[in-house]
Design an enzyme around this catalytic site. Structure first.
Site, PDB file in Angstrom:
ATOM      1  N   LYS A   1      48.382  79.761  79.430  1.00 52.87           N
ATOM      2  CA  LYS A   1      47.823  78.483  79.891  1.00 52.87           C
ATOM      3  C   LYS A   1      47.445  78.621  81.374  1.00 52.87           C
ATOM      4  O   LYS A   1      47.035  79.708  81.791  1.00 52.87           O
ATOM      5  CB  LYS A   1      48.797  77.350  79.606  1.00 52.87           C
ATOM      6  CG  LYS A   1      49.243  77.358  78.128  1.00 52.87           C
ATOM      7  CD  LYS A   1      49.937  76.136  77.666  1.00 52.87           C
ATOM      8  CE  LYS A   1      50.299  76.284  76.205  1.00 52.87           C
ATOM      9  NZ  LYS A   1      50.888  75.101  75.632  1.00 52.87           N
TER      10      LYS A   1
ATOM     11  N   GLU B   1      49.449  75.446  64.869  1.00 54.75           N
ATOM     12  CA  GLU B   1      50.252  74.912  65.963  1.00 54.75           C
ATOM     13  C   GLU B   1      50.364  73.398  65.825  1.00 54.75           C
ATOM     14  O   GLU B   1      49.451  72.665  66.262  1.00 54.75           O
ATOM     15  CB  GLU B   1      49.593  75.240  67.311  1.00 54.75           C
ATOM     16  CG  GLU B   1      49.502  76.713  67.599  1.00 54.75           C
ATOM     17  CD  GLU B   1      49.475  76.962  69.104  1.00 54.75           C
ATOM     18  OE1 GLU B   1      50.295  77.735  69.570  1.00 54.75           O
ATOM     19  OE2 GLU B   1      48.644  76.339  69.794  1.00 54.75           O
TER      20      GLU B   1
ATOM     21  N   HIS C   1      42.312  75.375  70.887  1.00 54.92           N
ATOM     22  CA  HIS C   1      43.699  75.000  71.180  1.00 54.92           C
ATOM     23  C   HIS C   1      43.778  73.472  71.305  1.00 54.92           C
ATOM     24  O   HIS C   1      42.841  72.831  71.791  1.00 54.92           O
ATOM     25  CB  HIS C   1      44.154  75.669  72.483  1.00 54.92           C
ATOM     26  CG  HIS C   1      45.615  75.515  72.724  1.00 54.92           C
ATOM     27  ND1 HIS C   1      46.154  74.355  73.229  1.00 54.92           N
ATOM     28  CD2 HIS C   1      46.661  76.338  72.487  1.00 54.92           C
ATOM     29  CE1 HIS C   1      47.478  74.490  73.309  1.00 54.92           C
ATOM     30  NE2 HIS C   1      47.809  75.689  72.855  1.00 54.92           N
TER      31      HIS C   1
ATOM     32  N   GLY D   1      55.341  72.765  73.340  1.00 50.34           N
ATOM     33  CA  GLY D   1      55.979  72.416  74.609  1.00 50.34           C
ATOM     34  C   GLY D   1      57.082  71.376  74.490  1.00 50.34           C
ATOM     35  O   GLY D   1      57.577  70.882  75.499  1.00 50.34           O
TER      36      GLY D   1
ATOM     37  N   ASN E   1      50.103  82.910  75.241  1.00 50.74           N
ATOM     38  CA  ASN E   1      49.124  82.005  75.853  1.00 50.74           C
ATOM     39  C   ASN E   1      49.704  81.488  77.166  1.00 50.74           C
ATOM     40  O   ASN E   1      50.551  80.605  77.175  1.00 50.74           O
ATOM     41  CB  ASN E   1      48.846  80.842  74.881  1.00 50.74           C
ATOM     42  CG  ASN E   1      47.966  79.767  75.490  1.00 50.74           C
ATOM     43  OD1 ASN E   1      47.367  79.967  76.539  1.00 50.74           O
ATOM     44  ND2 ASN E   1      47.904  78.619  74.820  1.00 50.74           N
TER      45      ASN E   1
ATOM     46  N   GLU F   1      45.186  71.626  73.336  1.00 47.55           N
ATOM     47  CA  GLU F   1      44.981  71.107  74.697  1.00 47.55           C
ATOM     48  C   GLU F   1      43.484  71.017  75.017  1.00 47.55           C
ATOM     49  O   GLU F   1      43.056  70.142  75.774  1.00 47.55           O
ATOM     50  CB  GLU F   1      45.750  71.972  75.717  1.00 47.55           C
ATOM     51  CG  GLU F   1      47.239  71.678  75.647  1.00 47.55           C
ATOM     52  CD  GLU F   1      48.155  72.823  76.023  1.00 47.55           C
ATOM     53  OE1 GLU F   1      47.718  73.770  76.691  1.00 47.55           O
ATOM     54  OE2 GLU F   1      49.345  72.768  75.625  1.00 47.55           O
TER      55      GLU F   1
ATOM     56  N   SER G   1      56.811  75.890  70.500  1.00 44.48           N
ATOM     57  CA  SER G   1      58.216  76.069  70.887  1.00 44.48           C
ATOM     58  C   SER G   1      58.860  77.309  70.270  1.00 44.48           C
ATOM     59  O   SER G   1      60.036  77.290  69.894  1.00 44.48           O
ATOM     60  CB  SER G   1      59.026  74.803  70.559  1.00 44.48           C
ATOM     61  OG  SER G   1      58.547  73.704  71.315  1.00 44.48           O
TER      62      SER G   1
END
Ligand code: PGA
Length: 267
Positions: free
Chosen positions: A19, A179, A109, A185, A17, A111, A225
């Site tokens: 992003k 996730e 996701h 991250g 991904n 985000e 991560s």
């Protein structure tokens, strides 16, 4: 549960991904280099599937490259509209992604859920839109640090998966990505045991909603991560069938090394 997860061989899927990173020219260079370094290393693409999720503006370039050079790399988008067409400024239809021969699309996701206030209902409609256009949705679920403290690890991901599948009635080609938001991250991945525990709970939801056969063949990814140094420990878990990789997926050498996890450990 163990019987369900061990009775069918699921091809591991490593998904990158990107992003909001890499423009279309960088995407071409990246995908070329990824394909060649994996081929040079003798990677068996049918043993571990490789996919990338560039920004929308890169997809046509990636399609052209993959189809011209017949690269064994799948690609997809990072999101999709729940609508087919119309007055939805800035949105991208599943029809358009299908026209670019995307195989997958990431849906829900964290985000998107957190920064763009995407609801469970929208996620569920996006899953339907993807399936109607023969795109395999990669449905992301995961708990925040607060959720983890308040409800434990699996309650929120399980509820999110139930909601995402609310409109899916029959056998469907889907991928689920667990996730944990706190692991994305942060450099602080979940432990393989934590990932396995939630993946097993998610597979139990699949059994209940879609039946044993679909549950047994559905891939459940871990994300948060993931690096070349920890991927193998996740892949040893029986219910973890791959990884959704963010930061480490835009470094070709590191991503290729994640894809080749079977080689750098004695699995
Ligand atoms: P990360 O992101 O690998 O950078 O933690 C994963 C993701 O958001 O899919």
């Amino acid at each position: 549960m163990a019987a369900v997860s061990s009775s069918v061989r699921r091809t591991p899927l490593i998904a990158g991904n990107w992003k909001m990173n890499l423009d279309h020219l960088q995407a071409i260079a990246f995908v070329q280099k990824l394909a060649w370094s994996l081929k040079d290393a003798g990677h068996d693409f049918s043993a571990v599937e490789v996919s990338v999720f560039p920004p929308y503006t890169d997809l046509r370039s990636v399609q052209t490259l993959v189809s011209a050079d017949k690269l064994p790399i799948a690609y997809g988008a990072q999101d999709v509209s729940e609508h087919a067409s119309g007055a939805f400024t800035g949105e991208i239809s599943a029809l358009f992604l299908a026209a670019l021969e995307c195989r997958y699309v990431i849906i829900g996701h964290s985000e998107r859920r957190i920064l763009h206030h995407e609801t469970d209902e929208q996620v569920s409609l996006k899953v339907v839109a993807a399936l109607e256009n023969n795109l395999t949705p990669i449905i992301c679920v995961g708990e925040t640090a607060d959720d983890l403290e308040t409800h434990g690890a699996s309650a929120v991901p399980v509820a999110q998966l139930r909601a995402a599948l609310a409109e899916v009635r029959s056998a469907a080609d889907i991928v689920v990505a667990y996730e944990p938001v706190w692991a994305i991250g942060s450099g602080q991945a979940a432990t393989p045991e934590q990932a396995e525990q939630v993946a097993a709970a998610l597979r139990a939801v699949l059994v209940e909603l879609l039946g044993e056969d679909v549950a047994a063949k559905t891939r459940i990814l871990y994300g948060g991560s993931v690096k070349s140094g920890n991927i193998a420990s996740f892949m040893r878990e029986p219910n973890v069938d791959g990884a959704l990789v963010g930061g480490a997926s835009i470094d070709v050498t590191e991503f290729a090394s994640i894809v080749r996890y079977q080689k750098h450990v004695g699995l």
